[in-house]
Design a protein around this motif. Structure first.
Motif, PDB file in Angstrom:
ATOM      1  N   LEU A 264       0.797  -1.063   0.057  1.00  0.00           N
ATOM      2  CA  LEU A 264      -0.050   0.018  -0.136  1.00  0.00           C
ATOM      3  C   LEU A 264       0.854   1.282  -0.003  1.00  0.00           C
ATOM      4  CD1 LEU A 264      -2.820   1.604   0.251  1.00  0.00           C
ATOM      5  CD2 LEU A 264      -2.794   1.132   2.977  1.00  0.00           C
ATOM      6  N   ILE A 265       1.996   1.359   0.672  1.00  0.00           N
ATOM      7  CA  ILE A 265       2.870   2.339   0.813  1.00  0.00           C
ATOM      8  C   ILE A 265       3.488   2.517  -0.443  1.00  0.00           C
ATOM      9  CG2 ILE A 265       4.863   3.450   1.872  1.00  0.00           C
ATOM     10  CD1 ILE A 265       4.480   1.612   4.261  1.00  0.00           C
ATOM     11  N   ILE A 266       3.817   1.547  -1.518  1.00  0.00           N
ATOM     12  CA  ILE A 266       4.381   1.738  -2.662  1.00  0.00           C
ATOM     13  C   ILE A 266       3.393   2.224  -3.693  1.00  0.00           C
ATOM     14  CG2 ILE A 266       5.508   0.554  -4.659  1.00  0.00           C
ATOM     15  CD1 ILE A 266       7.192   0.428  -1.788  1.00  0.00           C
ATOM     16  N   TRP A 267       2.193   1.645  -3.523  1.00  0.00           N
ATOM     17  CA  TRP A 267       1.099   2.271  -4.413  1.00  0.00           C
ATOM     18  C   TRP A 267       0.915   3.569  -4.210  1.00  0.00           C
ATOM     19  CZ3 TRP A 267       0.281  -0.262  -8.339  1.00  0.00           C
ATOM     20  CH2 TRP A 267       0.155  -1.958  -8.385  1.00  0.00           C
ATOM     21  N   SER A 268       0.673   4.046  -2.750  1.00  0.00           N
ATOM     22  CA  SER A 268       0.576   5.475  -2.311  1.00  0.00           C
ATOM     23  C   SER A 268       1.652   6.329  -3.113  1.00  0.00           C
ATOM     24  CB  SER A 268       0.548   5.535  -0.882  1.00  0.00           C
ATOM     25  OG  SER A 268      -0.483   4.770  -0.423  1.00  0.00           O
ATOM     26  N   ILE A 269       2.860   6.131  -2.842  1.00  0.00           N
ATOM     27  CA  ILE A 269       3.812   6.725  -3.560  1.00  0.00           C
ATOM     28  C   ILE A 269       3.513   7.053  -4.982  1.00  0.00           C
ATOM     29  CG2 ILE A 269       6.286   6.874  -4.182  1.00  0.00           C
ATOM     30  CD1 ILE A 269       6.872   5.484  -1.379  1.00  0.00           C
ATOM     31  N   LEU A 270       3.196   5.785  -5.932  1.00  0.00           N
ATOM     32  CA  LEU A 270       2.909   5.912  -7.305  1.00  0.00           C
ATOM     33  C   LEU A 270       1.842   6.798  -7.464  1.00  0.00           C
ATOM     34  CD1 LEU A 270       3.784   2.320  -8.142  1.00  0.00           C
ATOM     35  CD2 LEU A 270       5.134   4.178  -8.737  1.00  0.00           C
ATOM     36  N   THR A 271       0.788   6.684  -6.644  1.00  0.00           N
ATOM     37  CA  THR A 271      -0.495   7.296  -7.038  1.00  0.00           C
ATOM     38  C   THR A 271      -0.471   8.648  -6.521  1.00  0.00           C
ATOM     39  OG1 THR A 271      -1.689   5.287  -6.366  1.00  0.00           O
ATOM     40  CG2 THR A 271      -2.867   7.231  -6.355  1.00  0.00           C
ATOM     41  N   GLY A 272       0.377   9.277  -5.570  1.00  0.00           N
ATOM     42  CA  GLY A 272       0.597  10.470  -5.219  1.00  0.00           C
ATOM     43  C   GLY A 272       1.570  11.118  -6.078  1.00  0.00           C
ATOM     44  N   TYR A 273       2.426  10.501  -6.786  1.00  0.00           N
ATOM     45  CA  TYR A 273       3.368  11.166  -7.759  1.00  0.00           C
ATOM     46  C   TYR A 273       2.609  11.259  -8.969  1.00  0.00           C
ATOM     47  CZ  TYR A 273       7.166  11.746 -11.256  1.00  0.00           C
ATOM     48  OH  TYR A 273       7.620  12.256 -12.261  1.00  0.00           O
ATOM     49  N   ILE A 274       1.703  10.431  -9.363  1.00  0.00           N
ATOM     50  CA  ILE A 274       1.005  10.467 -10.723  1.00  0.00           C
ATOM     51  C   ILE A 274       0.093  11.531 -10.844  1.00  0.00           C
ATOM     52  CG2 ILE A 274      -0.579   9.585 -12.377  1.00  0.00           C
ATOM     53  CD1 ILE A 274       1.172   6.851 -11.737  1.00  0.00           C
ATOM     54  N   LEU A 275      -1.104  11.534  -9.500  1.00  0.00           N
ATOM     55  CA  LEU A 275      -1.947  12.752  -9.262  1.00  0.00           C
ATOM     56  C   LEU A 275      -1.484  13.840  -8.781  1.00  0.00           C
ATOM     57  CD1 LEU A 275      -4.567   9.912  -8.425  1.00  0.00           C
ATOM     58  CD2 LEU A 275      -4.200  10.636 -10.521  1.00  0.00           C
ATOM     59  N   PHE A 276      -0.838  13.852  -7.820  1.00  0.00           N
ATOM     60  CA  PHE A 276      -0.318  15.153  -7.228  1.00  0.00           C
ATOM     61  C   PHE A 276       0.932  15.453  -7.070  1.00  0.00           C
ATOM     62  CE2 PHE A 276      -3.924  12.732  -4.987  1.00  0.00           C
ATOM     63  CZ  PHE A 276      -5.045  13.475  -5.341  1.00  0.00           C
ATOM     64  N   ASN A 277       1.790  14.837  -8.044  1.00  0.00           N
ATOM     65  CA  ASN A 277       3.168  15.327  -8.243  1.00  0.00           C
ATOM     66  C   ASN A 277       3.961  15.148  -6.866  1.00  0.00           C
ATOM     67  OD1 ASN A 277       5.321  16.009  -9.869  1.00  0.00           O
ATOM     68  ND2 ASN A 277       5.058  18.234  -9.718  1.00  0.00           N
ATOM     69  N   ASP A 278       3.355  14.531  -5.866  1.00  0.00           N
ATOM     70  CA  ASP A 278       4.062  14.299  -4.655  1.00  0.00           C
ATOM     71  C   ASP A 278       5.352  13.426  -4.533  1.00  0.00           C
ATOM     72  OD1 ASP A 278       2.395  15.991  -3.344  1.00  0.00           O
ATOM     73  OD2 ASP A 278       1.080  14.467  -2.713  1.00  0.00           O
ATOM     74  N   ILE A 279       6.364  14.010  -4.201  1.00  0.00           N
ATOM     75  CA  ILE A 279       7.664  13.113  -4.274  1.00  0.00           C
ATOM     76  C   ILE A 279       8.248  13.039  -2.776  1.00  0.00           C
ATOM     77  CG2 ILE A 279      10.081  12.744  -5.206  1.00  0.00           C
ATOM     78  CD1 ILE A 279       9.185  14.478  -7.661  1.00  0.00           C
ATOM     79  N   PRO A 280       8.107  11.840  -2.256  1.00  0.00           N
ATOM     80  CA  PRO A 280       8.851  11.662  -0.875  1.00  0.00           C
ATOM     81  C   PRO A 280      10.093  12.209  -0.632  1.00  0.00           C
ATOM     82  CG  PRO A 280       7.492   9.698  -1.498  1.00  0.00           C
ATOM     83  CD  PRO A 280       7.662  10.766  -2.735  1.00  0.00           C
ATOM     84  N   THR A 281      10.517  12.679   0.358  1.00  0.00           N
ATOM     85  CA  THR A 281      11.648  13.094   0.557  1.00  0.00           C
ATOM     86  C   THR A 281      12.465  12.152   0.970  1.00  0.00           C
ATOM     87  OG1 THR A 281      11.561  13.622   3.004  1.00  0.00           O
ATOM     88  CG2 THR A 281      11.073  15.517   1.484  1.00  0.00           C
ATOM     89  N   PRO A 282      13.854  12.070   0.882  1.00  0.00           N
ATOM     90  CA  PRO A 282      14.765  11.070   1.303  1.00  0.00           C
ATOM     91  C   PRO A 282      14.649  10.578   2.667  1.00  0.00           C
ATOM     92  CG  PRO A 282      16.133  12.878  -0.030  1.00  0.00           C
ATOM     93  CD  PRO A 282      14.728  13.432   0.105  1.00  0.00           C
ATOM     94  N   ARG A 283      14.426  11.560   3.522  1.00  0.00           N
ATOM     95  CA  ARG A 283      14.153  11.211   5.068  1.00  0.00           C
ATOM     96  C   ARG A 283      12.857  10.435   5.242  1.00  0.00           C
ATOM     97  NH1 ARG A 283      15.199  14.219   9.749  1.00  0.00           N
ATOM     98  NH2 ARG A 283      13.896  13.687  11.631  1.00  0.00           N
ATOM     99  N   THR A 284      11.832  10.700   4.293  1.00  0.00           N
ATOM    100  CA  THR A 284      10.695   9.930   4.328  1.00  0.00           C
ATOM    101  C   THR A 284      10.779   8.667   3.910  1.00  0.00           C
ATOM    102  OG1 THR A 284       9.256  11.886   3.982  1.00  0.00           O
ATOM    103  CG2 THR A 284       8.084   9.747   3.401  1.00  0.00           C
ATOM    104  N   PHE A 285      11.863   8.386   2.844  1.00  0.00           N
ATOM    105  CA  PHE A 285      11.962   7.029   2.509  1.00  0.00           C
ATOM    106  C   PHE A 285      12.724   6.163   3.525  1.00  0.00           C
ATOM    107  CE2 PHE A 285      11.674   8.450  -2.060  1.00  0.00           C
ATOM    108  CZ  PHE A 285      10.739   7.653  -2.441  1.00  0.00           C
TER     109      PHE A 285
END
Length: 316
Positions: A264-285
């Motif tokens: 779910l976290i991986i899907w959320s990263i992909l969905t967030g990037y595609i729809l909202f252009n959200d890119i997690p910070t290195p700290r978040t990773f």
């Protein structure tokens, strides 16, 4: 077929279920400025309830509402309802990836609560994993204690409420079947949402400029033609996600498929990037990696000790 033979199919189902949950979360994030929180909660749950009742009728399963644990059932409904209220609120100001990463602190809370209420023995290794897991939560939150925004704790509050509901489920599942418990959650959510409509549905408390608080207290049905198609889609997507998840747990080994809930976290990263252009910070990773690692270690220790507490019931 044995559970082991069905494990690949179960893994596929759990991956599909988590992907659908990420889409559902994205829809909430997409329309929160055009609907009230509990209007959304009501619509989503009502649609899911209709689909569940249709499935039970189609499969000729008896609809059972009676519970053998009335007090625990009410407590579970309240915890689940307000827990995911916290989660939906967090989506108004937090990325999908961060919100779901913090939600996955729930196995840490489940393990802690299991020692208190289920008298399960948790050894030093699991306590260490819990401690390290909360370090991951700390890294994701990146708190500034001079000016800490406590709203960031909303997904953690959801995780705690969810953990309480799962501990209750561990107790009630011996007599109340899974569909009965789902019906309780749905009917309870609809009832509580209606109460919110009665007391706040006309927007009488919406004196806020903050978008998050507007989401909570906004007048219902102000933009129905736009918002409700999304809300109905959300209910359908959530229902199908539940179907895939519960099917996975039914046909495959829970101790295997539960690990794949972290997708779910991986899907959320992909969905967030595609729809909202959200890119997690290195700290978040880094924090997400620690949370996932600690969760997997807790799973391994539970399996070794034959004490599947946090990993034998599906999320959401």
């Amino acid at each position: 077929m044995t559970q082991a033979q069905n494990n690949p199919r179960g893994i596929l189902f759990i991956l599909l279920g988590m992907a659908l949950f990420s889409v559902q979360d994205a829809l909430i994030k997409f329309i929160y400025k055009d609907a009230a929180l509990y209007e959304l909660y009501f619509g989503r749950t009502f649609v899911a309830l209709i689909l569940l009742l249709g499935y039970l009728k189609y499969s000729k399963q008896k609809i059972i509402l009676k519970t053998h644990y009335p007090f625990l059932t009410i407590l579970r409904v309240i915890c689940f309802f307000f827990g995911f209220s916290f989660f939906y609120i967090s989506l108004t100001y937090m990325s999908l990836a961060m919100a779901n990463a913090l939600f996955f602190s729930s196995p840490f809370f489940v393990s802690i609560l299991a020692t208190i209420f289920l008298k399960e023995k948790v050894g030093i290794r699991r306590w260490s994993a819990i401690f390290i897991g909360f370090i991951g939560v700390y890294i994701v939150l990146n708190p500034d204690f001079n000016n800490f925004d406590y709203m960031k704790l909303a997904p953690v509050a959801c995780a705690l409420c969810y953990a309480i509901s799962m501990i209750i489920t561990k107790t009630t599942s011996d007599k109340d079947n899974v569909y009965t418990q789902m019906l309780h959650l749905y009917f309870g959510a609809i009832l509580i949402s209606i109460l919110f409509f009665i007391f706040t549905g006309e927007g009488q408390f919406n004196d806020f400029t903050n978008p998050t608080f507007q989401f909570i207290f906004r007048e219902w049905f102000t933009n129905s033609s736009y918002a409700w198609p999304f809300i109905i889609a959300m209910g359908c997507i959530g229902a199908f996600a539940f179907f895939f998840v519960f099917s996975a747990y039914s046909i495959a080994s829970p101790s295997v498929v539960s690990l794949y809930e972290y997708s779910l976290i991986i899907w959320s990263i992909l969905t967030g990037y595609i729809l909202f252009n959200d890119i997690p910070t290195p700290r978040t990773f880094v924090g997400v990696s620690i949370i996932i690692g600690a969760g997997i270690y807790i799973y391994l220790r539970e399996k070794t000790k034959d004490q599947l507490i946090a990993t034998d019931t599906p999320t959401r």
